[in-house]
Design an enzyme around this catalytic site. Structure first.
Site, PDB file in Angstrom:
ATOM      1  N   SER A  22       0.852  -1.192   0.000  1.00  0.00           N
ATOM      2  CA  SER A  22       0.000   0.000   0.000  1.00  0.00           C
ATOM      3  C   SER A  22       0.887   1.241   0.000  1.00  0.00           C
ATOM      4  CB  SER A  22      -0.858  -0.046   1.274  1.00  0.00           C
ATOM      5  OG  SER A  22      -2.029   0.693   1.124  1.00  0.00           O
ATOM      6  N   ALA A  57       2.049   8.563  -1.639  1.00  0.00           N
ATOM      7  CA  ALA A  57       1.336   9.746  -2.116  1.00  0.00           C
ATOM      8  C   ALA A  57       2.373  10.764  -2.588  1.00  0.00           C
ATOM      9  CB  ALA A  57       0.498  10.331  -0.989  1.00  0.00           C
ATOM     10  N   GLN A  99       1.099   6.492  -6.466  1.00  0.00           N
ATOM     11  CA  GLN A  99      -0.119   7.234  -6.121  1.00  0.00           C
ATOM     12  C   GLN A  99       0.176   8.725  -6.288  1.00  0.00           C
ATOM     13  OE1 GLN A  99      -1.189   7.567  -1.885  1.00  0.00           O
ATOM     14  NE2 GLN A  99      -3.252   6.912  -2.404  1.00  0.00           N
ATOM     15  N   TYR A 183      -7.710  14.357   1.765  1.00  0.00           N
ATOM     16  CA  TYR A 183      -6.879  15.234   0.933  1.00  0.00           C
ATOM     17  C   TYR A 183      -7.783  15.932  -0.092  1.00  0.00           C
ATOM     18  CZ  TYR A 183      -3.205  12.918   3.475  1.00  0.00           C
ATOM     19  OH  TYR A 183      -2.418  12.436   4.500  1.00  0.00           O
ATOM     20  N   ARG A 231      -7.784   5.341  -5.048  1.00  0.00           N
ATOM     21  CA  ARG A 231      -8.151   5.048  -3.659  1.00  0.00           C
ATOM     22  C   ARG A 231      -9.228   6.048  -3.300  1.00  0.00           C
ATOM     23  NH1 ARG A 231      -4.113   3.710   1.322  1.00  0.00           N
ATOM     24  NH2 ARG A 231      -4.649   1.603   0.675  1.00  0.00           N
ATOM     25  N   GLY A 326      -0.288  -2.536   4.515  1.00  0.00           N
ATOM     26  CA  GLY A 326       0.428  -1.379   5.040  1.00  0.00           C
ATOM     27  C   GLY A 326       1.445  -1.791   6.093  1.00  0.00           C
TER      28      GLY A 326
HETATM   29  C1  LIG Z   1       3.787   5.170   7.305  1.00  0.00           C
HETATM   30  C2  LIG Z   1       2.477   5.212   6.578  1.00  0.00           C
HETATM   31  C3  LIG Z   1       2.316   6.050   5.498  1.00  0.00           C
HETATM   32  C4  LIG Z   1       1.122   6.062   4.764  1.00  0.00           C
HETATM   33  N1  LIG Z   1       1.018   6.830   3.638  1.00  0.00           N
HETATM   34  C5  LIG Z   1      -0.045   6.688   2.824  1.00  0.00           C
HETATM   35  C6  LIG Z   1      -0.051   7.274   1.534  1.00  0.00           C
HETATM   36  O1  LIG Z   1       0.931   7.865   1.091  1.00  0.00           O
HETATM   37  N2  LIG Z   1      -1.173   7.124   0.790  1.00  0.00           N
HETATM   38  C7  LIG Z   1      -2.259   6.418   1.214  1.00  0.00           C
HETATM   39  O2  LIG Z   1      -3.252   6.333   0.494  1.00  0.00           O
HETATM   40  N3  LIG Z   1      -2.255   5.805   2.421  1.00  0.00           N
HETATM   41  C8  LIG Z   1      -1.167   5.905   3.204  1.00  0.00           C
HETATM   42  N4  LIG Z   1      -1.116   5.212   4.383  1.00  0.00           N
HETATM   43  C9  LIG Z   1      -2.180   4.243   4.685  1.00  0.00           C
HETATM   44  C10 LIG Z   1      -1.754   2.844   4.202  1.00  0.00           C
HETATM   45  O3  LIG Z   1      -1.556   2.820   2.800  1.00  0.00           O
HETATM   46  C11 LIG Z   1      -2.774   1.776   4.593  1.00  0.00           C
HETATM   47  O4  LIG Z   1      -3.946   1.956   3.854  1.00  0.00           O
HETATM   48  C12 LIG Z   1      -3.086   1.820   6.081  1.00  0.00           C
HETATM   49  O5  LIG Z   1      -1.892   1.829   6.843  1.00  0.00           O
HETATM   50  C13 LIG Z   1      -3.985   0.668   6.500  1.00  0.00           C
HETATM   51  O6  LIG Z   1      -3.400  -0.563   6.211  1.00  0.00           O
HETATM   52  P1  LIG Z   1      -2.656  -1.420   7.370  1.00  0.00           P
HETATM   53  O7  LIG Z   1      -3.657  -1.641   8.460  1.00  0.00           O
HETATM   54  O8  LIG Z   1      -2.227  -2.666   6.662  1.00  0.00           O
HETATM   55  O9  LIG Z   1      -1.469  -0.595   7.834  1.00  0.00           O
HETATM   56  C14 LIG Z   1       0.053   5.228   5.153  1.00  0.00           C
HETATM   57  C15 LIG Z   1       0.205   4.408   6.272  1.00  0.00           C
HETATM   58  C16 LIG Z   1       1.403   4.366   6.964  1.00  0.00           C
HETATM   59  C17 LIG Z   1       1.555   3.414   8.126  1.00  0.00           C
END
Ligand SMILES: Cc1cc2nc3c(=O)[nH]c(=O)nc-3n(C[C@H](O)[C@H](O)[C@H](O)COP(=O)(O)O)c2cc1C
Length: 363
Positions: A22, A57, A99, A183, A231, A326
Site C-alpha cells: 500500500s 502519495a 499514487q 486530501y 483510492r 500497510g
Molecule cells: C507510514 C504510513 C504512510 C502512509 N502513507 C499513505 C499514503 O501515502 N497514501 C495512502 O493512500 N495511504 C497511506 N497510508 C495508509 C496505508 O496505505 C494503509 O492503507 C493503512 O496503513 C492501513 O493498512 P494497514 O492496516 O495494513 O497498515 C500510510 C500508512 C502508513 C503506516
C-alpha cells in the site's frame, strides 16, 4: 494453491499474486526528489515477493505535499529520479505503481515524528494550504485553508495530468489517484469539507465534479493498457457525511469514466475517528464486496489485515481482488514469503530472487 497467490490480470498488467504494498509516505524526500531511501524501501519489498509495489502519495505540485519531505512529480528531475526505482522493482518481477495526490487542507504539516501538525504559518518551510472551502480540518491541523478559485481548480487538474505523464515516463505501470483520506479530491466530495455554492459544491453531482473531471483528464494521457485506479474514501463514520450509496454511485460513474479498480478506504475528513469500527481483519470488506458486486469493478482494500489466512479468505470469498498491505509489510518486507510458507509450502521459494531462494531451499 491459495487465492492470495493466484495471479491477477488487469489490462496488460499481470500481478504474480494479490499482495500489494500500500502507498506509504516516507517523508524523506528533499525538493520532492525520491532518494536512495525510496529505492531501498520499495526495492526491499519487491525482493520480498509482493506483486505490486505502490509508491507513496506523490504530490502533483509543491503546494500538494503533506509535508516538506513528500515526494513529487511536478518536474522532470523528479521523473528522472523515480526511474531507477521502477527499473529495480520490475527486475524483481513486481509491478511498479505510484499514487499521485494533492494534500489540500492537510498540506503544510510537519513529519509525523516531528509533531504531525500544521507548520506554523511563519515557519520557513510552510505554505498556504488550498481546499474547496475555507474550513479548517481541526485537531492538529488547525490552519484555515484558502478556498480555491475556478482557475486554481483547473490548475490542479492540469497538475494531475502532467504528473500522470511523468509517472509514465518514469516507468510506472499502475497509477493510483488519491481520492481518499481527507486530501484535496476527497474533500471536494465530502459535505464535511465542501461548502461551496458554485458548480463544485452542494449536490452530489457538484461534489463529484472535481474527482470525475480529474479522472477524465488523466484518462486521456494514461495509456489504456496500464491500470488507472483510485483510492476512494467511502465513509468517515460521522454524522453529516455523504451516505454510502453516494460513494457507490460515484464509483459507478468513475468506472464509466475509465477507472479500472477502486481501492476502498476511509474518508478521514474529520479528526474524529471514534466511530470507525476498526476491529480486526478487514472491517471494510463488506463495503468492498458490495461495490464489487453492485458496480462490477475490481476492488482493493487495506486496514488491519496482518494474518495470511484471513487475507486469503477475503480473496477467496470474492470480497476483494487485491490486498493493500500497510504496516504488516512495513514491519516485514518478506511478509509475502512468510505468508506463502504459512499457506502453501510448495510455492514459497518461487517468490524469492535466486540469490535468496537457493539458500533457503537447503534449510
Ligand atoms: C507510514 C504510513 C504512510 C502512509 N502513507 C499513505 C499514503 O501515502 N497514501 C495512502 O493512500 N495511504 C497511506 N497510508 C495508509 C496505508 O496505505 C494503509 O492503507 C493503512 O496503513 C492501513 O493498512 P494497514 O492496516 O495494513 O497498515 C500510510 C500508512 C502508513 C503506516
Amino acid at each position: 494453491m491459495s487465492h492470495l497467490f493466484s495471479e491477477l490480470s488487469l489490462k496488460d498488467v499481470r500481478l504474480k499474486n494479490r499482495i500489494a504494498v500500500s502507498p506509504m509516505c516516507q517523508y524523506s524526500a528533499v525538493d520532492g526528489l525520491p532518494s536512495d531511501w525510496h529505492l531501498v524501501h520499495l526495492g526491499a519489498r519487491a525482493i520480498g515477493g509482493a506483486g505490486l509495489i505502490v509508491a507513496e502519495a506523490t504530490a502533483v505540485s509543491p503546494d500538494g505535499r503533506i509535508t516538506p519531505g513528500c515526494t513529487g512529480l511536478w518536474n522532470d528531475a523528479q521523473a528522472e529520479a523515480w526511474r531507477p526505482i521502477t527499473r529495480f522493482i520490475e527486475a524483481e518481477g513486481a509491478v511498479p505503481g505510484i499514487q499521485i495526490a494533492h494534500a489540500g487542507r492537510k498540506a503544510s504539516a510537519s513529519r509525523p515524528w516531528q509533531g504531525d501538525a500544521h507548520l506554523d504559518p511563519d515557519h520557513p518551510e510552510a505554505w498556504q494550504p488550498l481546499a474547496p472551502s475555507s474550513l479548517a480540518f481541526g485537531g492538529s491541523l488547525p490552519r484555515v485553508p484558502q478556498a480555491m478559485t475556478l482557475q486554481e481548480i483547473e490548475r490542479v487538474r492540469a497538475d494531475f495530468v502532467a504528473s500522470a505523464r511523468r509517472a509514465l515516463d518514469s516507468g510506472f505501470k499502475w497509477l493510483v489517484l488519491h481520492f481518499a483520506h481527507g486530501y484535496l479530491a476527497q474533500s471536494f466530495f465530502s459535505p464535511l469539507a465542501n461548502q461551496r455554492t458554485d458548480e463544485y459544491g452542494g449536490s452530489f453531482e457538484n461534489r463529484s465534479r472535481f474527482i470525475l473531471e480529474t479522472l477524465a483528464a488523466v484518462r486521456e494521457v494514461w495509456p489504456e493498457q496500464w491500470p488507472l485506479t483510485a483510492r476512494l474514501g467511502v465513509l468517515d463514520y460521522v454524522p453529516g457525511e455523504q451516505p454510502l450509496e453516494e460513494s457507490i454511485e460515484l464509483v459507478r460513474r468513475m468506472q464509466a469514466g475509465g477507472l479500472d479498480l477502486v481501492d476502498v478506504s476511509l474518508g478521514f475528513n474529520t479528526p474524529d475517528v471514534s466511530r470507525v469500527p476498526w476491529g480486526e481483519h478487514g472491517f471494510l470488506a463488506p463495503i468492498a464486496a458490495r461495490i464489487r458486486r453492485e458496480v462490477g469493478i475490481p476492488t482493493a482494500m487495506s486496514w488491519n489485515i496482518r494474518e495470511p489466512r484471513a487475507a486469503d479468505a477475503l480473496i477467496a470469498g470474492g470480497e476483494l481482488d487485491l490486498l493493500m498491505l500497510g504496516k504488516a509489510i512495513l514491519g516485514d518486507p518478506h511478509w509475502p514469503y512468510r505468508a506463502a510458507l504459512a499457506l502453501d509450502r510448495a510455492a514459497p521459494y518461487a517468490l524469492l530472487s535466486e540469490q535468496y531462494a537457493w539458500w533457503l531451499k537447503q534449510q
